[in-house]
Structures are given as C-alpha cells and as structure tokens.
Motif scaffolding. Structure first.
Motif, short mmCIF file in Angstrom:
data_model
loop_
_atom_site.label_atom_id
_atom_site.label_comp_id
_atom_site.label_asym_id
_atom_site.label_seq_id
_atom_site.Cartn_x
_atom_site.Cartn_y
_atom_site.Cartn_z
N ARG A 14 0.86 -1.18 0.00
CA ARG A 14 0.00 0.00 0.00
C ARG A 14 0.89 1.23 0.00
NH1 ARG A 14 -1.52 -2.63 5.25
NH2 ARG A 14 0.40 -3.58 4.54
N ARG A 15 0.50 2.27 -0.72
CA ARG A 15 1.27 3.51 -0.73
C ARG A 15 0.80 4.40 0.41
NH1 ARG A 15 0.67 3.51 -7.11
NH2 ARG A 15 -1.44 3.39 -6.27
N VAL A 16 1.52 4.28 1.50
CA VAL A 16 1.11 4.95 2.74
C VAL A 16 2.29 5.69 3.36
CG1 VAL A 16 0.20 4.62 5.08
CG2 VAL A 16 -0.55 3.10 3.23
N ILE A 17 2.03 6.93 3.77
CA ILE A 17 3.00 7.69 4.57
C ILE A 17 2.50 7.65 6.01
CG2 ILE A 17 4.02 9.99 4.89
CD1 ILE A 17 4.49 8.31 2.15
N TYR A 18 3.30 7.07 6.90
CA TYR A 18 2.80 6.94 8.28
C TYR A 18 3.30 8.08 9.16
CZ TYR A 18 7.27 4.83 9.79
OH TYR A 18 8.57 4.60 10.09
N LEU A 19 2.52 8.38 10.18
CA LEU A 19 2.82 9.48 11.10
C LEU A 19 3.70 8.94 12.20
CD1 LEU A 19 -0.77 11.07 11.28
CD2 LEU A 19 1.00 11.30 9.51
N ASN A 20 4.85 9.53 12.35
CA ASN A 20 5.91 8.97 13.19
C ASN A 20 6.19 9.92 14.36
OD1 ASN A 20 7.70 6.92 13.73
ND2 ASN A 20 9.22 7.55 12.20
N ASN A 21 5.51 9.70 15.46
CA ASN A 21 5.70 10.60 16.60
C ASN A 21 7.14 10.56 17.08
OD1 ASN A 21 5.66 11.50 19.49
ND2 ASN A 21 3.50 11.84 18.97
N PRO A 22 7.78 11.73 17.24
CA PRO A 22 9.20 11.75 17.62
C PRO A 22 9.50 10.95 18.89
CG PRO A 22 8.47 13.94 17.01
CD PRO A 22 7.24 13.08 17.01
#
Lengths: 373, 373, 373, 373
Positions: B83-91
C-alpha cells in the motif's frame, strides 16, 4: 547524499518488497522532516506473521534466591528501601523490569512486627505466600491473615499495606503486579497514604467470609468495582476444590485439572488486568503441548516436575517460579508417580480476552509432544 | 570491584532512598546472575507519581503532507509497496512507528481502478476518507462505498481490502490501527487472502442499512462479535446528529458537542481496542482544559482553529491531524465565529475503560484555561 | 358422605389417573381442612401438554369503533372520566380487561387544547398515533410532539401526561399498557401528580434528538434505567429504515421485513415488560405460518390484507387492530400487489425472553400454510 | 332498557367518577357489541393505588400434614398418581392451585427403592429435603444425592426424576414450582421421557463439585443456560456460610443474616423465574417490619419462632411452611434465646427484579414493629 533508512523487505506476495534507490532515500529524508515515514519500509516489521515474544523462558529457583532475599534484611532498612524485594528480571525485558511480558514479579521478605507503609497506585497486585507465619495484608481497611499458598489481591486504586504480626516468623512471599503494563499504557499514579498506615475497620477476613461461599451471596450485598470483593483466596479450600473437581472431570489435555480464581460477583477474572489459576497435575501426568497469546508466570505450589517450553526442558520444584512467554509452546510433567503437583499461574489472560486478542493452538505432531531440542 | 547499577532515589517518605555502598553494589552483581534485581533501585522509576507520556504533541499539516503522499504514486508500485502509505511517526515513538501512544496512523493514496490485496490481521483498523470519489472497502464480503469524512471499520480478524472504482478519482484517506498495541501485547498475526481478493457476497452497504437505523434493530439479527456490525458510519447522518444534539445540550465544557461512534448492538465502542468520536465546536467556542489517560489522534473534519496542549498552541485547519498524549492538558478553540468546526478523534479509550485505567482531571486554575507558555 | 372433588384423569403413561373411591373422597375432605389438596387430582390440569390460550383472536375494525370513540367526547368530560378511552375487551379476558393475554389496549380521543392530568404508575405504556395533528406527550419533563404512526413510551414509574395543542385537530391514538400483567404480579402502584401537570424542563423532542441517532451516542450520556431514553420513535425514519433493510435482506419467512424498536443503550426491548416492532409485508407477500409463546397485538399502520390465525381468516385494513394469542398459528397476507403493508406490533415478548419462556414452531405441512377451516 | 354495567367510581381528583345515565348505559351496551368497553368504568379497579394481594397468609404445620402425606402411600400407587404429593392450596388462590401468588408447593413422600418417571416441562422446580435418607434426583443425566435441608434445582426444560435408593428410608420433601406463573403466561409444555427413566452419565454430584467452589471456576467450563449449573446446594456448607457471614455483618434490620442462593456463573438467581434464600435469625432476634412486592414461601429449616404478617401473629417451628403475600407487612422473631433459627425462602423475586417491579417499604411507626391486631 541521502542517509540510510531501515527497510524490511520480504519476497512474498502481499508483503512489501521495495529496493532502495537514491530517489527513494531522498524521499525518505523528506518524509522524516514532517515526522512521517514510508510504511513499506517498516510494514513487514510491524505486521509480523505471528508473535515473537521479547521475553525468554526462565526458571527462578528458590534454592538459589532464598538466601539472597533474606540477605536484604541485613542490607537495607524498610524505611529506606520501602520494601525489601528482589524482582525477577527477564533477560528480554530488563528495559521494563518485567518477569515476563508486561508482568512484574518479586520476592519479598519481612520480619515479625514489621509493617510496610500504606500506599495506592493504578497498578494492581497480588501476593502469594511462600513461607512463614503471621503475614497479613490490609486493603481499604479490610485485614486479611495469610498462610502458605494463600493468595491475596490489592487491586488498582486500593490503599494497601503488608505486615507480619509480632507473634509470627519471618515471612517470604511472591508479589505480582501489572506495573509494566500500566506504565506502558501511561496510566500509572502513585500515592502514599496520608497517615502512612490505615486503620482496620472491619472484622478480620470479612471479605472472604462474606463473598467466598459456594453458591451463596449476601442478600444485601452490592459490589460494582471492577475487581473481586473476595480479597483473599485460601489454599486449603482451593486444594479441596481441585480434588473434588478432579473426581468428576477428565481435565484439559494441556493443563490437567485447572480452575480459575474468579470474582464471585461476575465469575470473571479477579482483576481486570491480571488473572490467576491453580492447576493440579495428577500423579505422573504429562500434558500435551499447546501455545497461546498472553504472558504466564507459574509458581510451583506443590510437588516437582518439569515443563518443556519451546522445545527445552525446565525442571522445577516447590517454590520455584518460571515463565511461559506469549505464543511459546509448552507442556507440563509431574515427576511424582504417587502424588499430585500444583501450579499457581498469574497472567494477563483477562486483558487478552477482554480485547479479543486471545488465540491458542494445539501442537499437532508427535502425539502432541514437542521434541526436545 | 562491583560495576555501577542504576539507582533512582527520592528523598520522600514512602519512597526508596538507598545510597550505593560497595557491599550493596556487590549484592546487585549477585542478583543479576540469577536474572533478578533489587526493587528499591528501580521502584521510583517504575512507580511514577503520575504518567509522563513518551509521545509529544504534533500537528501533521495536510498542506505539507498532501504532495508527498501523492508523490508516492510515482515512486512505488502497489505490487511492491503493498500500500502507498505515509505513516505518522511521533518523535517520541519512532521505536514502535506510532502516531501517539500505541496508535498507528498513515495517509494512503490510491488511483481509480486500483485495489489493494485482501489480508487480515489481529490488529484492528479504521479508515477515514479525506478526498476523492469512488473509494470503497470490502470487509468479510461486505462492500461499502465511501465519501469524504466517512469512517469505516476493518476489525480484528476480518478479511479486508480497499479500492477505488474505475469511475472515481484519486482518493486519499487516513488509516488508523492499533498495530503498535497488538505488537506490544505480542498477539499480532497476519495472513494474505488465499485468492488475493475476496468476492462481494451481499448487497452494497448492507451492514449500514441493516444496523445503522435509529432505535431499530433487525428482528432476526444476531451479532456476537466484539466489534460493530455497522461497518460504515457516514458523514452526513453524523453531522445531522451532532446538529440535532447541539440543539438540546449545553455540551461538555471540555469538548463541546461530542458523540461517540458506537456498536449499535452494545452502545459500546466500535471495536474493543479503539474507539472514535466526532465533536462539534460551536461558532467561536473555546473549551476549558482537562487531561485524561489514553492516547488521542484528532483529524479536523471541518473548520479551523487551534488547540492548546500542555501550554502550547497548535493551529489546525481542515484535514490536519494532531495528537494529544496521555495525561496532557488540552483545550480546543474554534476560530470561526459564524460556523462550527468538527474534530474526528481516534483513541484507545475503550482499552483504558475496559481495564479500569481511565482517569480525568479538570484544569483548576485560571477559569479552566492554561497559560500559554 | 364425602362431597365431590375435581379430578382430571388421563389414561396416558406418566400422567395421573386415579379413580375416585369413598376412601379417597374422604381423604380429600381431610386435606381441604388444612388448605391442601392431592396433586394427582389436578396435576393433568395444571401441567398441560402445551399452552391453550384463554384469549381469542379478534379484529377491532376502525370503521366500527371510530364513531364510538368520538362519541365519548360528548358523553363524558375529561374531568370526570380522567381520559376518554374505549378499551379493547377480549372475550376470553374480560375478567382482567385485556385485549390479549396480559396486555391492555384502548383507543383515546382528545380535542385541541385539552390535556390529561399527569400521573404515574408501575404499569408501562405506549401510545401510537392514529389521526390528528398537534398531539404531544410529556414524560418526566420531556415534551414530545407526535404525528401519525409515531410511537411514544411512558415507562414504569415516569410522570406522564398527554395533550393536544390548541392549534391542532382532534386526535385519536391507541394506548397499550401492561396493566393486567402488573396487576397479576400484584405490583401496581398509582399516583396523581401533586401539581396535576408537570413543567417542561428540556428542549422539545430532546430525548429522540439525543439518543435516536444511528451508531452515535452522546459522549457524556449515561442511562441506567430499565427502559429506553429514546422516548419517541417517529414513523418517517422507521419507514425509511424498513425500506433500506428490505433492500438487503430476504426477510423472515414468517414476518417479512421486520425490525424491533429498541432501547439504543442496550439494543434490547424498549421497556422490560413490553416490546414493539414494525414489519413490512412486501407487495403481494404471503408469509408462512408459525406459532410462538407470548401475546401479540397488531395495529395496521399501512395497507390492507388479512391474517390466518388458527385456521381462520381475519381481514384488516389501515388502523384496524387485531391480536394473536399465545401459541396460535398465524400467517399474514398483503393484498396489495403494488405497495407494501406495515404492521405495528405490541407484545410481551421481552417478558417471555427474559424469563426463558419463549418457544416457537414452524407450521410443517402444506408448504407452511394453514388450511382455512 | 340498557342493562347494568360495572362502574368503579372514586371521588378523588385524577380518578374516574362518572355516574351512570340511561344514555351512558346504552352507550356501554353498544361498546360491548364490538368487544370493547369504556375505560372510565373500570379504570379505578385496574389501576389501584397499591397492590392488594389475592393470597392470604397461611402457616402449614408439619405436625398436621405429615401423617396425611404419609397416608397417601397407602392410598395411591406411584403408577396411577404419578407422584404422591399433597399440595398447599392458598384459600385466595385455589383457582390456580398456588401456595402464594403464582408459586405452587407440595409435600411429597417416597419409599426406599421407588423412583418417579422422568419428564420435563417449561415450569421450573426446586426440591427441599425434609426427612429421610437416600433421596436423589437426576437432572439431564446428573445424579445428586440429597440429605435434610439440601436444596436441588430441576430447571425449565430439563429432564428430571426423583428417587429414593433401596438402602434409604422413607423420604419427605417440599416441592416448589412456578407452574401457576408459567400457566398464566400461557407458556407451559409437558413431556414424558421416551425411556421413562434417564441414564446417569456423569460422576455423582459432579455439578456441585465442579461449580460449587468458593471463588473458583473450572478453567474450561462454559455455561450459557439461564439457570445455575450448581444443581444442588447442600445444607452443611450453607449453614457454615451463614455462620461465617454472621461474624462480620450487622445483618439486615428486616431479615437478620440473609444469603441468596445464586447461579455461580452470574451471581444472579438460581433460575430466572424463582429464587431462593436462607436467612439466620440470631438468638432472640426480632426483626423490624417491612413490605415488598413479590410472593414468598418460607420453610423453617431450623428452630422455632413466629412472624407477624399484616398485624397477625403466626407461630412456626421446624418443617412448618408459611407464606407472605405481595406487599404484606412482615417481621420475624426467633423464640430461642440461645440458638439461631433458619428460614429457607422460595420466591418470585427474580421476576420482580428482572421486570423492574420490585419495590419495598419499611414500617415507619412504632420503632418498626407492627401492632398486633
């Protein structure tokens, strides 16, 4: 030039398998600026085919630990240490001080006449008595007297303190808490009792006398907390119950004759985050292997034998403690051909069940027995 | 000579405060050999006074991310990327790829005529449509058509796949999953559908038509799964409901006019591990601050405004996503004096509640408003 | 000489079959002195092979009753009569003034500007609007406006009053109560409101606006009563729901497309002692026959057709009311080949289910259709 | 000329008070033709201010009844009588053969070596042993041995049969059933076992050994019926439980030390339609008076004393049975100043509670004690 990025590829249909290119690495750099990443670089890592526990199987042998626990009495005072406890530190979980999974466990020692200060916390706890006379626990003003293999609850949010009466002997017991789990959920609160110790406000052992009767409940009783009002479960009626039940069941192929400690007002687990059971392995019994999700900490209440966990044999005897990590194959053997062996088990099974995450599987080959590696 | 050991001391009555001595350091060495440790060295660390979240507040702005999401279409194929997904990466949570707490979130893009392969896993998911026409999801053979701000479930263990019809336009949506949590619980299983895609076996949108009726249930209907049979919750009836409810409630001082999406067969959360709500901030509304346990991921469904989280202002507008970590103070402001703003919120509140770990507190000072740092 | 005693003999193995003898008759006399009797004389009577209802099937035709209901306006004043109601008096249940089983029903008329005095009782009630504009009901301070085929609850213990606004027209409606049942249970209490009428304390229709939303519940809502907080169920969304559901179900062979009115906080019946449903018979539909325990009172909300009850045909049209007694065979026919017919049904099904007394059976012969006697 | 019609007038605001006129009487005649009536003529009758039970208080004295029960052995054979039972026939309820309210009770006798034929019915039953050795009951293949004051269930729909072993003595016991209630609900079905007697398929007393353990449940146990799996409740652990509970409760002012028999899987009543309790009146205890809805049948398990019911004194001793009708004032006195007295009570309280019809009131005057009329 773009820096390296993690990239977990698998050459299987339906799984991510994208090679690094300079353009992609540069793209990954861009994403990082916005606190984002490309899922396909980590998808195979975060969506494993099946669980692989970080915990490893361990047996903590009482013959090794007993002297070290007792030594703490000379080394630290209760005032400075709070409690003299040696905790079980699973090699795979030292970051969270867990015995297995998200469960903390420790061995505590207390001399006659001592009492720990009262406190409360969001973590829930159990205490399982190992040796000594005169131990007691006070929970929200209810005092319970404790003997060997008795099991007592100090649930989430209750004021509690442990002591040993002046007429008693040095006592040792196992503590079990969900501290690592509650910390992971970022929901742990801690308070010291304003008076340091609580007053006892009820008849001794009243909660067990009121709620611990078979098929009977107080007519005017109401209980709406998420944990059992039967704060203490004694060994003797537990062993009687297992013996009676053994007379009319074939038992489980995987666990022998097994009963769960329950909240009598719901027949559900004693607390919402941790459950406990006691199982009897009949003389010479060798169970079949299975595996399931959840983390399990066994305490040998009676007898001797061994367990095979993920293909390796772990011997145990009375008072030893051992763990079975999530999704690890396991089977148990009672080495006594004449008498039974009993295993107390503390686990996070209530969490797994409440959240729909419990799953189990029988070992299919070799008549249900693991080959020993 | 004994090596150094961690030791978290506090000079407060009821807390551990033991100084290192050569004898103790040597004792700690001994304990380590048996996979154990002295509780008093770590007690203050593992029993904090109150939660301190590892997550940090973040706003992911759609204007920043949209182009990067769309760019992925050119960079990777669905076959290779899954799947073409950009995930949210909490610092604070990059180790577990979480947007906040134990919740994963990503932005996915799909072109008309594309469809992702069907799979299932122990993790539960939701999908919240951001833009485009023609998106659909199939869950266990039930096909749902999706428009902007529609919200669809793909619960634990269900076969599911997402697609965009050939007559549609490029679609973007937010995914939300409990992958980090299920991994932490060591209970995640993954399977690719044997046929790669499933057959549709029911009338389109049947689950919402059957179960999504106010005060009415199918007479012959039975539902015993731990998740809602109403797989899709549409935006239009949701907004109508909020508007009607707004006409007869003062609302919450902390959240304005707020409704929870529920499993209509239980009135409980849509899934056992994740819940969702939609709240309306009325024209010009500025809520009071409070904090509670649990992790919250907001998606701006309508309007613009800002939130103050732990004393810092975070502005947002439609399609932005922001998070509120556990036990963080927060209050919300609708900057439109004429129209309402709507916030969709995904959280682990069902877990906190089911396990007795939910706790909340109102901000007492300054008429309930945080000073901005 | 001993007097005669009742004696129900059956010549079937396992049933009582004792002939009278002078000695036994004398014995029966003795027993009577101590308020006792010999079971074998009555066992076959009190333990029947299957239920035989005391109620008989009846159709109450609106064309017959309407003028008589309206005539009551001239005959009695509201002050003296309390309410101008004609009640349905099943020939087999005149001793308890029931329409069927333990269910009371009546047709009430009210002129514009009138309002009945507020009262409360242990009996629960529903009101189903038949004709007129401007009807309203107040329940515990919540005012609901009512139109044709709207259905409103006045549950056990709630203060309630019915009225018609001065701008309205003469209104007629059906009342349904569990008065006979609550009397039989010897649990009926009655109170007149101290102020005779209650103040309206909330936005009009607030309970339906708050609780009657598909898949959404107020976040801060709590409801712990044994009845639905959604006091009013409107006809229009009900018909829309049936139409949508009809598009994705085959329906029940016995009941067509049928939905139960539910308490949205439990998905269970609207009240503990009475439930309601609305069913759509599709154009030309002829259902199969079945029978079940419980007492059922149908109100024709739309269309015309007939039902076959225990082998006899009963024709009905809009606004007619008919009953199906416990364990009576029944099947329904919609005589309109182009449009649907809708039946509202009030019953004691929640009691039968809660107490484990519900049982049903399909008519096995003749392809599921009863021969007409 | 129109005939007379019943007309219940009350000269109280909010109540019906319509005088008969020729025109109204003629109207009433018209209504009757359509199986209807005018509500205002019966409203005051069917909506009473408070319940007025049809049952009257009765004490059935064992010294009166015992010989008559035993005499039945000579008078009728089991084959012809089915069971040799003398039933308790409340003077106010002879139409339904009830001891009180909707509860049937009888005294049964059986000789050693006898066994009644197996059957099942929708009515639920309990059996409470009064004297003799060797009694047993088989329920769905589970055999239970029974001694004095033991209490056994034969729930709705279960195959059951009673017997006395050949080695035993003549046994007498009390039966209690909800036959009148299930008949009133028109839901009673009856079946004779095809083999006339059932095979025993489990270890003797297995259900009590498996489910009757304090705070413990079988780990692999599942139970989804609406009644308790613990079919037998023995006297000895019940008396032990009451004694322990007495040591840590003040008791109820109205009922002394009272416990309810419960389904251990729900902590609710043993069956859905009937519940049971055992209460201990401590030496010399005189409780205060109260009244509540529901029908109650007491069996004196131990001791002697009296009860004041609606202002009249009823003396009782061991094995006597007495009833308290719905909403009757009652208080109990233990006449033994040294020992306790115990009352077993069978009631329809589970029905009252499940349906929201339970209500109670303390006697306010005279320090809570009724004047004796």
């Amino acid at each position: 030039m773009a820096k390296a990025h993690e990239n977990h590829r698998e050459d299987v249909i339906g799984r991510a398998n994208v090679e690094d290119t300079p353009e992609l690495l540069s793209y990954y750099d861009d994403l990082e600026k916005y606190h984002t990443g490309a899922l396909w670089t980590v998808a195979n890592k975060i969506e494993p085919w099946e669980p692989k526990s970080q915990s490893v199987p361990v047996v903590w042998r009482y013959k090794d630990l007993r002297e070290h626990v007792i030594r703490s009495v000379d080394l630290v005072t209760p005032e400075k240490a709070g409690r003299r406890v040696i905790y079980l530190n699973n090699p795979g979980r030292t970051d969270v001080a867990a015995a297995v999974g998200w469960i903390y466990a420790g061995l505590q020692v207390m001399n006659p006449g001592e009492v720990a200060g009262a406190h409360r916390h969001s973590a829930s706890a159990i205490r399982f008595i190992m040796e000594g006379r005169g131990a007691y626990t006070v929970v929200d003003g209810h005092k319970m007297t404790l003997g060997g293999n008795d099991f007592v609850l100090t649930p989430n949010g209750t004021w509690h303190e442990h002591g040993v009466s002046a007429e008693g002997t040095t006592c040792l017991w196992q503590d079990g808490l969900d501290i690592p789990f509650v910390n992971a959920m970022e929901a742990n609160f801690y308070e010291v009792h304003p008076d340091l110790n609580q007053a006892v406000g009820y008849a001794v052992d009243d909660m067990t006398k009121t709620w611990g009767n078979p098929g009977l409940t107080p007519s005017t009783g109401k209980w709406s907390h998420g944990y059992s009002p039967m704060f203490k479960y004694e060994w003797e009626p537990t062993y009687v119950a297992l013996s009676k039940y053994a007379g009319c069941t074939e038992g489980s192929p995987f666990d022998g004759v097994m009963m769960d400690y329950v909240n009598p007002t719901t027949n559900g687990p004693v607390m919402r985050t941790m459950g406990a059971s006691m199982q009897m392995l009949r003389a010479g019994e060798h169970t079949k292997a299975h595996r399931h999700t959840g983390s399990y900490l066994y305490h040998v209440a009676k007898g001797r034998g061994y367990s095979i966990i993920n293909g390796k044999r772990y011997d145990w005897q009375e008072r030893d403690i051992f763990c079975v990590p999530s999704w690890a194959w396991h089977e148990h053997v009672n080495l006594d051909d004449r008498g039974d062996a009993c295993l107390f088990c503390l686990s996070d099974l209530p969490v797994m069940r409440a959240l729909g995450l419990y799953r189990e599987e029988a070992f299919a080959d070799n008549n249900g027995h693991q080959p020993i590696l």
